[in-house]
Scaffold this active site. Structure first.
Site, PDB file in Angstrom:
ATOM      1  N   ASP A 171     -25.133 -33.329   4.694  1.00 34.72           N
ATOM      2  CA  ASP A 171     -23.793 -33.263   5.256  1.00 34.72           C
ATOM      3  C   ASP A 171     -23.818 -32.217   6.372  1.00 34.72           C
ATOM      4  O   ASP A 171     -24.878 -31.728   6.759  1.00 34.72           O
ATOM      5  CB  ASP A 171     -22.764 -32.917   4.173  1.00 34.72           C
ATOM      6  CG  ASP A 171     -22.781 -31.446   3.820  1.00 34.72           C
ATOM      7  OD1 ASP A 171     -23.871 -30.824   3.898  1.00 34.72           O
ATOM      8  OD2 ASP A 171     -21.720 -30.898   3.489  1.00 34.72           O
ATOM      9  N   LYS A 187     -26.366 -41.127   3.524  1.00 28.72           N
ATOM     10  CA  LYS A 187     -25.806 -39.930   2.885  1.00 28.72           C
ATOM     11  C   LYS A 187     -24.930 -40.317   1.696  1.00 28.72           C
ATOM     12  O   LYS A 187     -25.090 -39.782   0.595  1.00 28.72           O
ATOM     13  CB  LYS A 187     -24.987 -39.117   3.889  1.00 28.72           C
ATOM     14  CG  LYS A 187     -24.386 -37.852   3.295  1.00 28.72           C
ATOM     15  CD  LYS A 187     -23.500 -37.130   4.294  1.00 28.72           C
ATOM     16  CE  LYS A 187     -22.191 -37.851   4.507  1.00 28.72           C
ATOM     17  NZ  LYS A 187     -21.232 -37.085   5.330  1.00 28.72           N
TER      18      LYS A 187
END
Length: 227
Positions: free
Chosen positions: A145, A126
């Site tokens: 997220d 991420k």
């Protein structure tokens, strides 16, 4: 219950169309002026709000200038500088170690590949995706997220649980040209309307195509951080 479109591909196109209209200029909310600052800000943002990170980095980026400053910093002092951030002791160690590797292995420059970035301490897929997209203008995937995870599942776009599996699933249905903006659109929507607790379904532009609309039934809610 809201009406889901015939396929996930049709669903995601409709979601994107509506959210682009609702949030015409979605963008990252972390403050940074170079790639290293971006990397550090994203590492700090894990399990912490962007607002808090921006307050901390306003002073941090004044004090430390370049990877050498972080690599040579006293780790306890660095931790104290970020002590209002969640897991600040661990994150101070990650930043120091990552900057040491940036100097020793990458000639002082933030790497521009997924593999090199994820080899750095404290950097998962991420974080690497954010740095690639906003630091190097390279889009290799979708940043997942907690907003993206929560809303994608509520909209019936994925049934996967882990961020990695959700990303892989979404990459199969979200047009590649929208991968970067998909994240920002869902973050904006997650902050303003589809919150973790008590989402405002009545004012949601996606309500009629959302199978999880609480106007008809209860939904599974989960709290979480931003980036």
């Amino acid at each position: 219950m809201g009406t889901q479109l015939d396929s996930r591909e049709e669903q995601v196109v409709e979601v994107l169309d509506r959210l682009y209209e609702q949030y015409p200029e979605p963008e990252i909310s972390l403050n940074f002026s170079n790639r290293l600052e971006l990397l550090i800000a994203v590492v700090l943002s894990a399990q912490c709000t962007d607002e808090r990170v921006n307050k901390v980095t306003a002073d941090l980026f004044e004090k430390y200038d370049g990877p050498a400053d972080y690599a040579e910093a006293d780790e306890e002092e660095l931790a104290e500088d970020i002590n209002s951030i969640t897991y600040y002791n661990s994150k101070a160690g990650y930043i120091k170690s990552a900057c040491q590797d940036i100097i020793e292995k990458h000639d002082g420059e933030v790497p521009d590949t997924m593999s090199d970035l994820t080899d750095l301490a404290g950097v998962g897929r991420k974080t690497a995706n954010v740095v690639l997209q906003h630091g190097h203008e390279v889009v290799e995937g979708i940043v997942v997220d907690t907003h993206v995870q929560r809303i994608s599942r509520r909209l019936g776009l994925t049934e996967e649980q882990s961020p990695e599996n959700i990303e892989e699933d979404l990459m199969g249905i979200v047009p590649a040209t929208d991968w970067q903006e998909y994240t920002h659109l869902l973050i904006s929507h997650g902050r303003e309307t589809c919150t973790a607790r008590n989402p405002d379904c009545e004012d949601c532009v996606l309500e009629d195509i959302c199978p999880s609309s609480k106007l008809d039934h209860d939904v599974d809610l989960a709290d979480g951080s931003e980036w």
